[in-house]
Design a protein around this motif. Sequence first.
Motif, PDB file in Angstrom:
ATOM      1  N   MET A  55       0.828  -1.208   0.000  1.00 50.71           N
ATOM      2  CA  MET A  55       0.000   0.000   0.000  1.00 50.71           C
ATOM      3  C   MET A  55       0.865   1.263   0.000  1.00 50.71           C
ATOM      4  SD  MET A  55      -3.177  -1.126  -0.009  1.00 50.71           S
ATOM      5  CE  MET A  55      -4.352   0.002   0.709  1.00 50.71           C
ATOM      6  N   ARG A  73      -1.150  -1.439 -10.859  1.00 53.22           N
ATOM      7  CA  ARG A  73      -0.973  -2.756 -10.243  1.00 53.22           C
ATOM      8  C   ARG A  73      -0.131  -3.693 -11.111  1.00 53.22           C
ATOM      9  NH1 ARG A  73      -6.879  -5.788 -10.789  1.00 53.22           N
ATOM     10  NH2 ARG A  73      -7.717  -4.528 -12.481  1.00 53.22           N
ATOM     11  N   VAL A 101      -6.135  -4.361  -1.911  1.00 52.03           N
ATOM     12  CA  VAL A 101      -6.499  -2.947  -1.793  1.00 52.03           C
ATOM     13  C   VAL A 101      -7.970  -2.803  -1.398  1.00 52.03           C
ATOM     14  CG1 VAL A 101      -6.830  -0.794  -3.068  1.00 52.03           C
ATOM     15  CG2 VAL A 101      -4.722  -2.116  -3.360  1.00 52.03           C
ATOM     16  N   CYS A 150      -9.149  -1.300   2.332  1.00 51.11           N
ATOM     17  CA  CYS A 150      -9.907  -0.047   2.376  1.00 51.11           C
ATOM     18  C   CYS A 150     -11.283  -0.269   2.995  1.00 51.11           C
ATOM     19  CB  CYS A 150     -10.033   0.539   0.969  1.00 51.11           C
ATOM     20  SG  CYS A 150      -8.471   1.183   0.316  1.00 51.11           S
ATOM     21  N   PRO A 190      -6.493  -0.411  -6.877  1.00 51.82           N
ATOM     22  CA  PRO A 190      -5.171   0.185  -7.068  1.00 51.82           C
ATOM     23  C   PRO A 190      -5.223   1.456  -7.926  1.00 51.82           C
ATOM     24  CG  PRO A 190      -5.025  -2.185  -7.267  1.00 51.82           C
ATOM     25  CD  PRO A 190      -6.499  -1.865  -7.180  1.00 51.82           C
ATOM     26  N   ILE A 239      -6.315   4.361  -5.895  1.00 53.69           N
ATOM     27  CA  ILE A 239      -5.202   4.884  -5.098  1.00 53.69           C
ATOM     28  C   ILE A 239      -4.310   5.750  -5.983  1.00 53.69           C
ATOM     29  CG2 ILE A 239      -3.106   4.263  -3.843  1.00 53.69           C
ATOM     30  CD1 ILE A 239      -4.533   1.887  -2.697  1.00 53.69           C
TER      31      ILE A 239
END
Length: 319
Positions: free
Chosen positions: A158, A168, A248, A252, A263, A266
């Motif tokens: 992360m 990713r 992920v 989250c 991903p 993010i």
Amino acid sequence: MTDNVVLLNSRLSHLTPVPPSTDWGRVLADWLATKRSHHTRRVYRRDIDNFLSDIDMELGKFLSLDRHGAYALVSRYKGELIQKGLKSATINRRLAAIKSLVSFSYNCGHCDFMLESVKGEKLSAYRDTTGVDPETFKRVLGGIDRGTLKGIRDYALMMLLWSNALRRSEVSKASIADFDPVAKTLRIFGKGKGNQSEIISLGIGTVTAIESWLTARGEVNPDKSLFCSINPGYRDGRLSTQGIYDIVKSRCQDAGITKVMSPHRIRHSSITAALEATGGDVRRVQKLSRHSSLNTLLIYDDNRKNHQGEVTDLLDSLI
């Protein structure tokens, strides 16, 4: 001269063109082999299988159509996808797979038509660049138990995704040899770069997190993947792009984020946070995002500033 021809033929025998009536499976395999990305090969194969199943036709029969029949069939297929409510991006990907296969087959002499006239759906690129703010992401990191091997791995993963706005696929492809803790760098293979690599700088926190993961893992073989599965049946297997997505999403959700995170979300979050931290310096942030065009970063910046909302408020105050 004859000996040279025989030698050349022996070297290229495995590339001998397949007659249209012989082996359509070979044609499909040869086309897929031209796609460097494993993900692209897998998705395109599935798209073609779905297409042939939906039209109830074998590949050879489809490629044997005339151009008018092929255009009508694929256009009808597109219409059916629209009626089913599939997203425009999904429809465009399926059409891209079909058109790519047809183009390959045409150039190999396996069909007599192309499909340039079949148009995809219009898309608004990067219309949604929302993600989470840094404080929310801190909450995600704070909820990871770093007393377990899984926690140590997930924390490092992360951190890397956030601090470098990586895709990713770039993380999944990385090996231990690509990580240099002394120089604080990581070699990655970016999107659309084929086998060309680039070196990116890492933050101190990310380097420390990755070092902790590798120490806890106990792996010293530089050819092994940087991030691997820790499940007993898959220990040391390269962490797939789907595996990264699942981590992920799960982390989250555990942090109480109701928005479905991925991903790429993010990545959106990191780029937006970087623009905020640099006062909208798109040229500096481009080094982080590695977008080929500054115009893409301008879309992020416009979404961040929400000029439309500001103008709406002004209009609202006038009445």
